[in-house]
Design a protein around this motif. Structure first.
Motif, PDB file in Angstrom:
ATOM      1  N   LEU A 181      -3.340  27.662 -14.431  1.00 24.55           N
ATOM      2  CA  LEU A 181      -3.962  27.917 -15.854  1.00 24.55           C
ATOM      3  C   LEU A 181      -3.641  29.190 -16.483  1.00 24.55           C
ATOM      4  O   LEU A 181      -3.662  29.107 -17.947  1.00 24.55           O
ATOM      5  N   ASP A 182      -3.293  30.087 -15.698  1.00 25.42           N
ATOM      6  CA  ASP A 182      -3.062  31.479 -16.421  1.00 25.42           C
ATOM      7  C   ASP A 182      -1.703  31.286 -17.573  1.00 25.42           C
ATOM      8  O   ASP A 182      -0.603  30.984 -17.204  1.00 25.42           O
ATOM      9  N   PRO A 183      -2.216  31.724 -18.683  1.00 20.12           N
ATOM     10  CA  PRO A 183      -1.312  31.520 -19.581  1.00 20.12           C
ATOM     11  C   PRO A 183       0.142  32.568 -19.055  1.00 20.12           C
ATOM     12  O   PRO A 183       1.372  32.332 -19.506  1.00 20.12           O
ATOM     13  N   GLU A 203       0.865  22.273 -27.188  1.00 21.15           N
ATOM     14  CA  GLU A 203       1.335  23.627 -28.021  1.00 21.15           C
ATOM     15  C   GLU A 203       1.149  25.075 -27.367  1.00 21.15           C
ATOM     16  O   GLU A 203       1.882  25.760 -27.144  1.00 21.15           O
ATOM     17  N   ALA A 204      -0.259  25.022 -26.432  1.00 19.75           N
ATOM     18  CA  ALA A 204      -0.357  26.261 -25.831  1.00 19.75           C
ATOM     19  C   ALA A 204       0.581  26.459 -24.822  1.00 19.75           C
ATOM     20  O   ALA A 204       0.954  27.386 -24.479  1.00 19.75           O
ATOM     21  N   VAL A 205       0.968  25.369 -23.995  1.00 23.21           N
ATOM     22  CA  VAL A 205       1.988  25.383 -22.913  1.00 23.21           C
ATOM     23  C   VAL A 205       2.903  25.725 -23.537  1.00 23.21           C
ATOM     24  O   VAL A 205       3.864  26.585 -22.949  1.00 23.21           O
ATOM     25  N   GLN A 206       3.685  25.377 -24.569  1.00 24.18           N
ATOM     26  CA  GLN A 206       4.756  25.662 -25.170  1.00 24.18           C
ATOM     27  C   GLN A 206       4.706  27.101 -25.591  1.00 24.18           C
ATOM     28  O   GLN A 206       5.925  27.776 -25.270  1.00 24.18           O
ATOM     29  N   ALA A 207       3.842  27.663 -26.198  1.00 22.27           N
ATOM     30  CA  ALA A 207       3.688  29.095 -26.681  1.00 22.27           C
ATOM     31  C   ALA A 207       4.045  29.962 -25.407  1.00 22.27           C
ATOM     32  O   ALA A 207       4.687  30.778 -25.439  1.00 22.27           O
ATOM     33  N   GLY A 239     -13.415  25.196 -19.400  1.00 21.96           N
ATOM     34  CA  GLY A 239     -12.752  26.513 -19.529  1.00 21.96           C
ATOM     35  C   GLY A 239     -11.520  26.496 -19.643  1.00 21.96           C
ATOM     36  O   GLY A 239     -10.674  27.452 -19.825  1.00 21.96           O
ATOM     37  N   ALA A 240     -10.598  25.665 -19.045  1.00 21.92           N
ATOM     38  CA  ALA A 240      -9.223  25.553 -18.771  1.00 21.92           C
ATOM     39  C   ALA A 240      -8.404  25.784 -20.162  1.00 21.92           C
ATOM     40  O   ALA A 240      -7.494  26.575 -19.994  1.00 21.92           O
ATOM     41  N   GLU A 241      -8.627  24.750 -21.233  1.00 21.44           N
ATOM     42  CA  GLU A 241      -7.849  24.779 -22.243  1.00 21.44           C
ATOM     43  C   GLU A 241      -8.007  26.389 -23.210  1.00 21.44           C
ATOM     44  O   GLU A 241      -7.129  26.803 -23.318  1.00 21.44           O
ATOM     45  N   GLU A 242      -9.378  26.575 -23.043  1.00 23.10           N
ATOM     46  CA  GLU A 242      -9.463  27.908 -23.556  1.00 23.10           C
ATOM     47  C   GLU A 242      -8.643  29.103 -22.903  1.00 23.10           C
ATOM     48  O   GLU A 242      -7.889  29.738 -23.405  1.00 23.10           O
ATOM     49  N   PHE A 243      -8.765  28.998 -21.524  1.00 22.86           N
ATOM     50  CA  PHE A 243      -8.046  29.990 -20.841  1.00 22.86           C
ATOM     51  C   PHE A 243      -6.521  29.953 -21.081  1.00 22.86           C
ATOM     52  O   PHE A 243      -5.758  30.933 -21.257  1.00 22.86           O
TER      53      PHE A 243
END
Lengths: 545, 310
Positions: free
Chosen positions: A134-136, B43-47, A151-155
């Motif tokens: 999940l880490d960007p 979108e977040a994954v793409q970014a 909390g996953a989507e926010e993280f």
């Protein structure tokens, strides 16, 4: 006359010369081959498979496609594993408790669940792996699957941090997950390789542990013995696996042959035990005894652009859908034994009463030329058209898409009296333009990321990246939102049934056929399991010598 | 000579740089993205993915990074196979493509020249017809058709040779055969026509009149001059074959680098596109340079320094 003689003579010469040169070396090889097969036969059960290509990555968070899953699902294991019945079964987790509100899952990890290097698989390994996914900074393409977790989507979007994730290692063998909302199919979602554990000690020491055979640690039925990049992966049975006695095969060789004709020729010559069918030979081979067919959750379908004439009109959309004879296409065009699709959700999903979703919701769009013609006339009257604006059907460049598009063109001409134009576009450009709503009418496909009808249906909520039709319907958006928050399974399915009926009444898309997985198996091979969603499994596979 | 070589070297660097720059802007001009998939993307994954590969930076920044990578010859990770760097892909694939390419070139050269010479010497005889029929067939049958055909015959029907993959000398026979036939035919035809021309020259008559042996005339006097056109095409042929051929490598499942040329473009795998382009153009200009050197060895009348524009 004389020239013809020379011509024939020369052809014979070519063949003779070619045969001679090749024969000398050929004999040696044949002997080698016999030796090695004899050796294998006496001692070990060795399966020869083809993965098509080098896996994208064996980092469970990165390899998010079939080429990676084929391997990952056999060398690693998550908390649950899809059984032979395609349902999630206890795997690394021996059992689990679910809180009454459906938000808290407490998994008890098996005492005898170990890594191939002998380390125990711990709750910490799961916290580590899921946080990493999940880490960007990991940029995992699978991260969205984890958004069910609190909390996953926010993280993952960079607005939260790892400490607020709903993941907790209660003790070494107890792993607690808190979800963002009730998710009846959570146990199914976590069979996906992106939810596999990662050996924290190994990964901390060598962040590239997954890149080579030597450093790879497994916790599944097999482990990686050797990895010759771009050529071959060899797996051997993992004796540390908790259920090692179920595993029958000693070794699995994975070739990386990316040409179906060659794959099939290798199958014929005995170099492979399993092969796909080359499209040109489907006719001759599909009825053979060595053919095995599994469902695949997903379908081939077409999208209308509801912002472009003439498809702003619902009746014209319905007319175009009903003028296509799906049965004829699977029978005479694709010839691969697919199920014609009369709804959007694939067969194989059961509601709490044990009824199949597809059967329960019935046939929502069926071929009917007369009705289609009538609908077209009504629609044209509603829009005040005396002539229908030109319709162009776009598809991404490929022979199989072209043949289907040409068949549709012919069916529209015959059933509606309309000349549809065809246009093909390179596939990467095609996806860009389809997203940008530049096509009027285009082909598409959908494959499930997880085994629940909501995965298919949520595609068409307003502005979803999978929508690509311009269609937006408040009632539909509400039904999907309600279904996602509904803890009662029966009520949830009711909402999804209504949503699918609405989708196919409005018809921004129409389905053509569901996908399947067709493979040829050498008769000595048994027990290969291919699940409708995602991955295949060799845990139960066997080969008689 | 040294001056010429230095001058040519600078020209080569500039040529590669121009090719690289053009490729960079062309590949970013094509619509599409390396992360385009049929499935819906978050979108977040793409970014996150774009940030990971630096694709969220403005184009001029990316171009700067790109030039730096060319200078250091480190192209970063492939987007399609993120656990491998482009350098890994090239250093693993090139030796295999090179090996297959070298064998192919040798087979094609030897058999092509022999066929051409024999055909020219027996002009309008049966051997000439046979040789040229072989050549015409070789040019007109595409290698992927020939490849499928010979796999079916040698591997499936007669079980003489392995169908595909790359692990022993026996595995090399069929791909070499499929790959060498085309170039062999081209070389044979070129050799034949220039041999025919050379054989009518006065100095060949002179050599005959002097009573030299036919073998000596052919190999010492005629062939040497007849090979000029062959050498001309050899540079491009070498660069093309040595860096791998997409179709043949795909059909025979050979882990060479040929597939990266085509697949990287389909996948919009920018680091691999630039890696393969820079690599290929470097090899190509180098081969052309070698061809110029070879000219001067074959024909002493050609002075490299003069050609260099002094």
């Amino acid at each position: 006359m004389k020239k013809w003689g020379i011509f024939l003579f020369s052809i014979v010469m070519v063949l003779v010369l070619a045969a001679c040169t090749a024969n000398e070396e050929a004999g040696e090889e044949q002997e080698n081959k016999d030796d090695s097969t004899q050796e294998e036969a006496s001692a070990e059960k060795v399966l020869h498979m083809n993965n098509g290509t080098e896996p994208t990555s064996l980092d469970p968070s990165i390899g998010f496609n079939a080429a990676s899953w084929n391997l990952l699902n056999n060398v690693m294991e998550g908390l649950t594993r899809l059984g032979e019945d395609d349902q999630p079964q206890p795997a690394i987790a021996e059992d689990w408790e679910v809180s009454e509100d459906g938000l808290e899952y407490t998994f008890n990890i098996r005492e005898d669940a170990n890594w191939s290097n002998g380390d125990p698989v711990t709750a910490g390994d799961f916290v580590y792996a899921w946080t990493y996914m999940l880490d960007p900074a990991t940029a995992s393409p699978a991260a969205f699957l984890g958004y069910f977790i609190e909390g996953a989507e926010e993280f993952n979007s960079g607005t939260g941090d790892a400490s607020s994730l709903g993941l907790e290692a209660v003790d070494e063998k107890t792993f607690k997950v808190t979800l963002a909302g009730p998710t009846g199919f959570f146990l199914n979602v976590i069979t996906n390789p992106s939810f596999f554990p990662i050996n924290e000690a190994v990964a901390t020491e060598n962040p590239n542990w997954f890149a080579e055979a030597d450093s790879f640690v497994s916790n599944g039925p097999f482990m990686i013995e050797s990895w010759d990049h771009d050529s071959e992966i060899v797996m051997t049975k993992n004796e540390e696996y908790w259920d090692a006695e179920t595993v029958q095969l000693d070794k699995v060789h994975w070739a990386m042959v990316n040409d179906v004709n060659t794959e099939y020729q290798m199958y014929q010559s005995g170099d492979l035990d399993v092969s796909e069918i080359p499209a040109d030979l489907a006719d001759q081979l599909i009825d053979g005894e060595d053919v095995h067919i599994w469902d695949q959750a997903g379908l081939y379908f077409f999208r209308f652009n509801v912002n472009m004439e003439p498809f702003q009109n619902q009746k014209i959309r319905q007319a175009f859908a009903k003028a296509v004879n799906q049965q004829e296409i699977v029978e005479f065009v694709t010839k691969n034994r697919e199920e014609p699709a009369y709804g959007f959700v694939a067969p194989g999903f059961e509601d709490p009463n044990g009824n199949d979703f597809r059967e329960t919701n019935g046939n929502l769009v069926e071929f009917n030329a007369d009705e289609a013609k009538a609908l077209l006339e009504e629609g044209m009257a509603e829009e005040g058209y005396s002539d229908l604006p030109t319709v162009t059907l776009s598809y991404s460049t490929s022979d199989s898409h072209r043949i289907i598009a040409e068949t549709l063109q012919q069916m529209y001409s015959q059933n509606l009296g309309i000349d549809v134009e065809l246009s093909n576009v390179e596939s990467n450009v095609f996806l860009d333009e389809q997203r940008a709503l530049k096509f009027q009418f285009s082909r598409s496909s959908f494959l499930h990321d997880y085994a629940d009808p909501i995965n298919a249906l949520e595609s068409f909520i307003t502005d979803s990246s999978m929508n690509r039709t311009g269609w937006s319907n408040e009632q539909y958006d509400q039904l999907i939102a309600d279904a996602k928050n509904e803890a009662d399974e029966a009520a949830r399915f009711e909402l999804m049934y209504t949503a699918e009926r609405l989708l196919l009444e409005e018809m921004p898309i129409f389905p053509l056929h569901f996908y399947n997985q067709v493979y040829l198996h050498n008769e000595s091979v048994t027990g290969i399991v291919r699940h409708p969603v995602g991955y295949m499994d060799l845990k139960w596979a066997d080969k008689t010598n | 000579m040294a001056k010429y070589i230095i001058k040519r070297f600078f020209m080569m660097v500039i040529t590669v740089l121009v090719i690289a720059t053009l490729t960079f802007f062309l590949m970013h001009a094509i619509p599409g993205s390396p992360f385009n998939e049929e499935r819906g993307t978050n979108e977040a994954v793409q970014a996150n993915l774009e940030a990971f590969y630096g694709l969220d930076e403005p184009l001029y920044v990316q171009y700067g990074m790109y030039l730096k990578r060319i200078a250091t010859f480190d192209f970063g990770p492939s987007i399609k196979n993120p656990t491998q760097s482009v350098n890994d892909l090239l250093s693993r694939g090139f030796p295999i493509s090179f090996e297959l390419g070298m064998i192919t070139i040798i087979v094609a050269l030897v058999s092509g020249i022999i066929l051409g010479v024999v055909a020219a010497l027996r002009h309008n005889g049966i051997i000439d017809y046979v040789a040229m029929t072989v050549a015409v067939l070789g040019i007109s049958i595409p290698n992927f058709v020939l490849a499928t055909l010979i796999i079916q015959k040698f591997a499936v029907d007669w079980q003489l040779l392995p169908a595909a993959t790359w692990s022993s000398p026996a595995h090399m026979v069929l791909p070499t055969l499929a790959l060498a036939t085309g170039p062999m035919a081209i070389i044979a035809r070129l050799t034949r026509s220039s041999m025919l021309e050379v054989l009518t020259q006065d100095y060949i008559k002179m050599a005959k009149a002097k009573g030299l042996s036919p073998l000596k005339i052919v190999f010492k006097h005629a062939l040497r001059n007849a090979l000029m056109p062959v050498v001309t095409i050899l540079g491009t042929l070498l660069a093309g074959i040595l860096t791998g051929t997409f179709v043949i490598e795909k059909i025979f499942a050979i882990p060479g680098m040929g597939k990266y040329f085509v697949e990287s473009i389909n996948n919009r795998d920018y680091p691999v596109i630039m890696g393969t382009t820079v690599f290929y153009s470097t090899i190509l200009v180098f081969m052309l340079f070698l061809v110029d050197i070879a000219y001067s060895l074959l024909d002493p009348r050609i002075k490299l320094a003069a050609k260099g524009g002094e």
